[in-house]
Design a protein around this motif. Structure first.
Motif, PDB file in Angstrom:
ATOM      1  N   ASN A  79       0.839  -1.207   0.000  1.00  0.00           N
ATOM      2  CA  ASN A  79       0.000   0.000   0.000  1.00  0.00           C
ATOM      3  C   ASN A  79       0.874   1.258   0.000  1.00  0.00           C
ATOM      4  OD1 ASN A  79      -2.365   1.615   0.315  1.00  0.00           O
ATOM      5  ND2 ASN A  79      -1.989   1.717   2.512  1.00  0.00           N
ATOM      6  N   GLU A  83       1.108   4.190  -2.857  1.00  0.00           N
ATOM      7  CA  GLU A  83       0.913   5.614  -2.521  1.00  0.00           C
ATOM      8  C   GLU A  83       2.100   6.456  -2.997  1.00  0.00           C
ATOM      9  OE1 GLU A  83      -1.807   5.076   1.530  1.00  0.00           O
ATOM     10  OE2 GLU A  83       0.221   5.885   1.676  1.00  0.00           O
ATOM     11  N   VAL A  90       1.571  11.716 -10.034  1.00  0.00           N
ATOM     12  CA  VAL A  90       0.560  12.783 -10.193  1.00  0.00           C
ATOM     13  C   VAL A  90       0.735  13.938  -9.210  1.00  0.00           C
ATOM     14  CG1 VAL A  90      -1.148  11.188 -11.134  1.00  0.00           C
ATOM     15  CG2 VAL A  90      -1.166  11.705  -8.687  1.00  0.00           C
ATOM     16  N   THR A  93      -2.109  16.527  -7.939  1.00  0.00           N
ATOM     17  CA  THR A  93      -3.191  16.652  -8.926  1.00  0.00           C
ATOM     18  C   THR A  93      -4.194  15.514  -8.738  1.00  0.00           C
ATOM     19  OG1 THR A  93      -1.542  17.464 -10.454  1.00  0.00           O
ATOM     20  CG2 THR A  93      -3.671  16.839 -11.405  1.00  0.00           C
ATOM     21  N   TYR A  94      -5.503  15.854  -8.767  1.00  0.00           N
ATOM     22  CA  TYR A  94      -6.514  14.804  -8.652  1.00  0.00           C
ATOM     23  C   TYR A  94      -6.580  14.019  -9.953  1.00  0.00           C
ATOM     24  CZ  TYR A  94     -10.802  12.269  -7.921  1.00  0.00           C
ATOM     25  OH  TYR A  94     -11.708  11.247  -7.782  1.00  0.00           O
ATOM     26  N   HIS A  95      -6.604  12.663  -9.815  1.00  0.00           N
ATOM     27  CA  HIS A  95      -6.756  11.822 -11.003  1.00  0.00           C
ATOM     28  C   HIS A  95      -7.556  10.573 -10.612  1.00  0.00           C
ATOM     29  CE1 HIS A  95      -5.987   9.660 -14.669  1.00  0.00           C
ATOM     30  NE2 HIS A  95      -5.302  10.681 -15.143  1.00  0.00           N
ATOM     31  N   ALA A  98      -5.469   7.574 -10.083  1.00  0.00           N
ATOM     32  CA  ALA A  98      -4.691   7.663  -8.840  1.00  0.00           C
ATOM     33  C   ALA A  98      -5.575   7.219  -7.680  1.00  0.00           C
ATOM     34  CB  ALA A  98      -4.205   9.099  -8.630  1.00  0.00           C
ATOM     35  N   LYS A  99      -6.832   7.702  -7.693  1.00  0.00           N
ATOM     36  CA  LYS A  99      -7.777   7.310  -6.637  1.00  0.00           C
ATOM     37  C   LYS A  99      -8.011   5.805  -6.664  1.00  0.00           C
ATOM     38  CE  LYS A  99     -12.515   7.915  -4.993  1.00  0.00           C
ATOM     39  NZ  LYS A  99     -12.102   7.593  -3.628  1.00  0.00           N
ATOM     40  N   LYS A 102      -4.904   3.898  -5.323  1.00  0.00           N
ATOM     41  CA  LYS A 102      -4.733   4.022  -3.864  1.00  0.00           C
ATOM     42  C   LYS A 102      -5.842   3.305  -3.106  1.00  0.00           C
ATOM     43  CE  LYS A 102      -2.011   8.231  -3.409  1.00  0.00           C
ATOM     44  NZ  LYS A 102      -1.890   9.498  -2.680  1.00  0.00           N
ATOM     45  N   ASP A 103      -7.084   3.419  -3.622  1.00  0.00           N
ATOM     46  CA  ASP A 103      -8.200   2.769  -2.923  1.00  0.00           C
ATOM     47  C   ASP A 103      -8.079   1.243  -2.995  1.00  0.00           C
ATOM     48  OD1 ASP A 103      -9.077   5.269  -2.374  1.00  0.00           O
ATOM     49  OD2 ASP A 103     -10.868   5.208  -3.656  1.00  0.00           O
TER      50      ASP A 103
HETATM   51  N1  ATP Z   1      -3.916  12.233  -6.527  1.00  0.00           N
HETATM   52  C1  ATP Z   1      -5.081  11.733  -6.130  1.00  0.00           C
HETATM   53  N2  ATP Z   1      -6.129  11.640  -6.974  1.00  0.00           N
HETATM   54  C2  ATP Z   1      -7.313  11.138  -6.585  1.00  0.00           C
HETATM   55  N3  ATP Z   1      -7.572  10.692  -5.340  1.00  0.00           N
HETATM   56  C3  ATP Z   1      -6.571  10.726  -4.448  1.00  0.00           C
HETATM   57  C4  ATP Z   1      -5.281  11.249  -4.783  1.00  0.00           C
HETATM   58  N4  ATP Z   1      -4.477  11.147  -3.678  1.00  0.00           N
HETATM   59  C5  ATP Z   1      -5.242  10.603  -2.737  1.00  0.00           C
HETATM   60  N5  ATP Z   1      -6.489  10.340  -3.166  1.00  0.00           N
HETATM   61  C6  ATP Z   1      -7.609   9.771  -2.383  1.00  0.00           C
HETATM   62  O1  ATP Z   1      -7.374  10.048  -1.013  1.00  0.00           O
HETATM   63  C7  ATP Z   1      -7.230   8.840  -0.262  1.00  0.00           C
HETATM   64  C8  ATP Z   1      -6.175   9.028   0.791  1.00  0.00           C
HETATM   65  O2  ATP Z   1      -4.945   9.381   0.172  1.00  0.00           O
HETATM   66  P1  ATP Z   1      -3.584   8.757   0.655  1.00  0.00           P
HETATM   67  O3  ATP Z   1      -3.681   7.267   0.451  1.00  0.00           O
HETATM   68  O4  ATP Z   1      -2.483   9.469  -0.025  1.00  0.00           O
HETATM   69  O5  ATP Z   1      -3.651   9.158   2.172  1.00  0.00           O
HETATM   70  P2  ATP Z   1      -3.103   8.368   3.442  1.00  0.00           P
HETATM   71  O6  ATP Z   1      -3.629   9.086   4.608  1.00  0.00           O
HETATM   72  O7  ATP Z   1      -1.621   8.185   3.292  1.00  0.00           O
HETATM   73  O8  ATP Z   1      -3.830   6.928   3.320  1.00  0.00           O
HETATM   74  P3  ATP Z   1      -3.664   5.697   4.322  1.00  0.00           P
HETATM   75  O9  ATP Z   1      -4.765   5.869   5.339  1.00  0.00           O
HETATM   76  O10 ATP Z   1      -3.861   4.467   3.443  1.00  0.00           O
HETATM   77  O11 ATP Z   1      -2.278   5.762   4.901  1.00  0.00           O
HETATM   78  C9  ATP Z   1      -6.916   7.759  -1.290  1.00  0.00           C
HETATM   79  O12 ATP Z   1      -7.336   6.478  -0.877  1.00  0.00           O
HETATM   80  C10 ATP Z   1      -7.704   8.264  -2.501  1.00  0.00           C
HETATM   81  O13 ATP Z   1      -9.065   7.878  -2.374  1.00  0.00           O
END
Ligand code: ATP
Length: 132
Positions: A79, A83, A90, A93-95, A98-99, A102-103
């Motif tokens: 995971n 990330e 990206v 930037t929202y993509h 990417a979502k 990560k999801d």
């Molecule tokens: N660049 C992006 N584009 C679209 N959605 C994103 C982007 N970055 C993050 N997200 C959304 O935000 C959520 C959380 O982002 P991220 O995983 O970076 O945070 P985190 O706090 O490190 O997560 P975790 O709880 O897994 O450690 C992702 O699961 C995704 O849904």
């Protein structure tokens, strides 16, 4: 980062096993340092191990418990890789892709956590109930 936290800025191949090992160790240190969820999973894993010792579970049960603990830690590692790579590509930037990436990576951790809860419940609950 190097083992003393100074960036080595190496981009070529490792030339010795010890060098590879050092970078792998740096990766684990980085996971521990930057990933709160990884630290939480480590604590839960340690509690599980302590319970296993206290309840004197069988060798087979140990194998299941250790497998569940490592599966969760490994999925958290994957995971974190996803990330980092997504952020590298990206940035902020929202993509949609990417979502999705990560999801799905987070979903993998959830699956491993479900597995660990089921294994823990099957092995530790009956052993605990026998004691009380
Ligand atoms: N660049 C992006 N584009 C679209 N959605 C994103 C982007 N970055 C993050 N997200 C959304 O935000 C959520 C959380 O982002 P991220 O995983 O970076 O945070 P985190 O706090 O490190 O997560 P975790 O709880 O897994 O450690 C992702 O699961 C995704 O849904």
């Amino acid at each position: 980062m190097g083992s003393n936290d100074k960036p080595t800025r190496q981009t070529g191949k490792n030339h010795a096993f010890l060098q590879s090992l050092g970078h792998a160790w740096d990766g684990l240190r980085s996971l521990f340092h930057y990933e709160r969820n990884f630290r939480k999973h480590l604590v839960l894993g340690a509690v599980t191990l302590i319970l296993g010792v206290a309840l004197q579970v069988s060798l087979t049960d140990w194998l299941w418990l250790v497998m569940a603990i490592f599966l969760v830690l490994f999925s958290e590692t994957l995971n974190t890789i996803v990330e980092a790579v997504v952020d590298l590509v990206v940035g902020t930037t929202y993509h949609d892709l990417a979502k999705r990436a990560k999801d799905i990576a987070a979903g993998g951790v959830l699956l491993a956590a479900f597995f660990a809860v089921i294994v823990g419940a099957i092995i530790l609950l009956p052993a605990l109930l026998k004691r009380f």
